[in-house]
Design an enzyme around this catalytic site. Structure first.
Site, PDB file in Angstrom:
ATOM      1  N   ASP A 137       0.862  -1.170   0.000  1.00  0.00           N
ATOM      2  CA  ASP A 137       0.000   0.000   0.000  1.00  0.00           C
ATOM      3  C   ASP A 137       0.912   1.238   0.000  1.00  0.00           C
ATOM      4  O   ASP A 137       2.101   1.144   0.321  1.00  0.00           O
ATOM      5  CB  ASP A 137      -0.871  -0.025   1.266  1.00  0.00           C
ATOM      6  CG  ASP A 137      -1.608   1.275   1.484  1.00  0.00           C
ATOM      7  OD1 ASP A 137      -2.271   1.745   0.540  1.00  0.00           O
ATOM      8  OD2 ASP A 137      -1.507   1.838   2.601  1.00  0.00           O
TER       9      ASP A 137
ATOM     10  N   ASP B 230      -0.247   5.132   0.757  1.00  0.00           N
ATOM     11  CA  ASP B 230      -0.529   6.190   1.737  1.00  0.00           C
ATOM     12  C   ASP B 230      -0.620   5.608   3.140  1.00  0.00           C
ATOM     13  O   ASP B 230      -1.434   4.732   3.409  1.00  0.00           O
ATOM     14  CB  ASP B 230      -1.820   6.918   1.364  1.00  0.00           C
ATOM     15  CG  ASP B 230      -1.673   7.598   0.026  1.00  0.00           C
ATOM     16  OD1 ASP B 230      -0.751   8.419  -0.119  1.00  0.00           O
ATOM     17  OD2 ASP B 230      -2.452   7.282  -0.887  1.00  0.00           O
TER      18      ASP B 230
HETATM   19  C1  XBP Z   1      -5.211   6.264   0.193  1.00  0.00           C
HETATM   20  C2  XBP Z   1      -6.434   6.937  -0.232  1.00  0.00           C
HETATM   21  C3  XBP Z   1      -6.330   7.973  -1.227  1.00  0.00           C
HETATM   22  C4  XBP Z   1      -5.590   9.201  -0.748  1.00  0.00           C
HETATM   23  C5  XBP Z   1      -5.854  10.365  -1.659  1.00  0.00           C
HETATM   24  O1  XBP Z   1      -5.388   4.888   0.131  1.00  0.00           O
HETATM   25  O2  XBP Z   1      -7.509   6.627   0.206  1.00  0.00           O
HETATM   26  O3  XBP Z   1      -7.610   8.348  -1.606  1.00  0.00           O
HETATM   27  O4  XBP Z   1      -6.036   9.554   0.537  1.00  0.00           O
HETATM   28  O5  XBP Z   1      -5.457  10.067  -2.949  1.00  0.00           O
HETATM   29  P1  XBP Z   1      -4.169   3.839   0.183  1.00  0.00           P
HETATM   30  P2  XBP Z   1      -6.368  10.466  -4.199  1.00  0.00           P
HETATM   31  O6  XBP Z   1      -3.665   3.866   1.595  1.00  0.00           O
HETATM   32  O7  XBP Z   1      -4.836   2.564  -0.188  1.00  0.00           O
HETATM   33  O8  XBP Z   1      -3.127   4.233  -0.802  1.00  0.00           O
HETATM   34  O9  XBP Z   1      -6.872  11.850  -3.952  1.00  0.00           O
HETATM   35  O10 XBP Z   1      -5.427  10.395  -5.382  1.00  0.00           O
HETATM   36  O11 XBP Z   1      -7.474   9.454  -4.251  1.00  0.00           O
HETATM   37 MG    MG Z   2      -3.003   3.202   3.370  1.00  0.00          MG
END
Ligand code: XBP
Ligand code: MG
Length: 249
Positions: free
Chosen positions: A8, A10
């Site tokens: 993953d 973020d």
């Molecule tokens: C992260 C998310 C994303 C980011 C924002 O999920 O939910 O939506 O917060 O990015 P993960 P975008 O941890 O699965 O990567 O604005 O590009 O959606």
């Molecule tokens: Mg995440």
């Protein structure tokens, strides 16, 4: 046999949410002359929904009953999201967000050991390549055999689709891989695809339900700065040998 690691982005590779995505959303709202402003606590609530466009719609539905939607609301959301992505990638280009402890070390070790690397995230593909380029290495994106991201599957996490898609691209079975996640939505997605999952928590996710995780850790650990395990009495450093041991459990 363990063949690949799926990450993953973020919250897992880097703490991007509070000081990356959140200010980028706010900058886009200001750019469009809107009075939306997401503080740290509110953003924690909004993280219940993955995907930036989906998150903005959720905010309107649940927190802004006063807001009158324009006829072209979906288009407005799409334009806001493009602006947000621009602000976010600029922040990364300015060297704004470091990788979490142990991430670069483990990626280097895994590559050297011949493990395949992949990404499975709900965020926009440009955000992933910018983070890997500016926070890992100039050619950081090339370290990953598959980058599964954003709208490539319609159903975002907690749906399993993004992991299923990544596995299909790699031609691997879930038993041949490990996933790394930081959130409940994330582990529901990875486990839904049949993947054993290691969790590294952060401030937004420490109280989430990680039932079924292989291990729940503060971070991946570095030499001299070990991780603490939250689901057992243990501390250390996640290296390839430890991954093989956990995978074999
Ligand atoms: C992260 C998310 C994303 C980011 C924002 O999920 O939910 O939506 O917060 O990015 P993960 P975008 O941890 O699965 O990567 O604005 O590009 O959606
Ligand atoms: Mg995440």
């Amino acid at each position: 046999m363990l063949k690949a690691l799926l990450f993953d982005v973020d919250g897992t590779l880097a703490d991007t949410e509070r000081d990356g995505h959140r200010p980028a959303f706010n900058a886009a709202f200001r750019e469009f002359g809107m009075d939306w402003d997401w503080d740290v606590a509110l953003y924690g609530e909004l993280l219940a929904v993955t995907g930036g466009k989906e998150r903005m719609k959720y905010y309107v539905e649940h927190f802004r009953s006063d807001y009158v939607k324009p006829a072209d609301f979906d288009e407005l959301i799409a334009r806001l999201h493009q602006a947000k992505t621009r602000h976010y990638t600029q922040l990364l280009a300015a060297g704004g967000i470091p990788l979490r402890p142990g991430v670069e070390r483990l990626l280097r070790e895994a590559r050297a050991a011949g493990l395949i690397l992949g990404v499975a995230t709900t965020t926009t593909p440009e955000n992933v390549t910018a983070l890997l380029r500016y926070s890992l290495a100039e050619d950081g994106a090339d370290w990953f055999t598959v980058i599964a991201a954003g709208d490539i599957v319609p159903a975002k996490k907690p749906a399993a689709d993004i992991y299923v898609w990544a596995l299909q691209q790699l031609g691997l079975r879930p038993e041949e891989c490990l996933a790394f996640e930081d959130s409940e939505n994330g582990i529901r997605s990875s486990q839904g695809a049949g993947l054993k999952t290691i969790v590294t928590i952060n401030d937004y996710t420490r109280d989430h339900d990680f039932t079924g995780a292989l291990a729940v850790l503060t971070d991946l650990g570095e030499a001299g700065a070990p991780y603490e395990r939250l689901d057992a009495e243990e501390h250390g450093m996640v290296d390839v040998a430890r991954l093989h041991a956990w995978h074999a459990q």
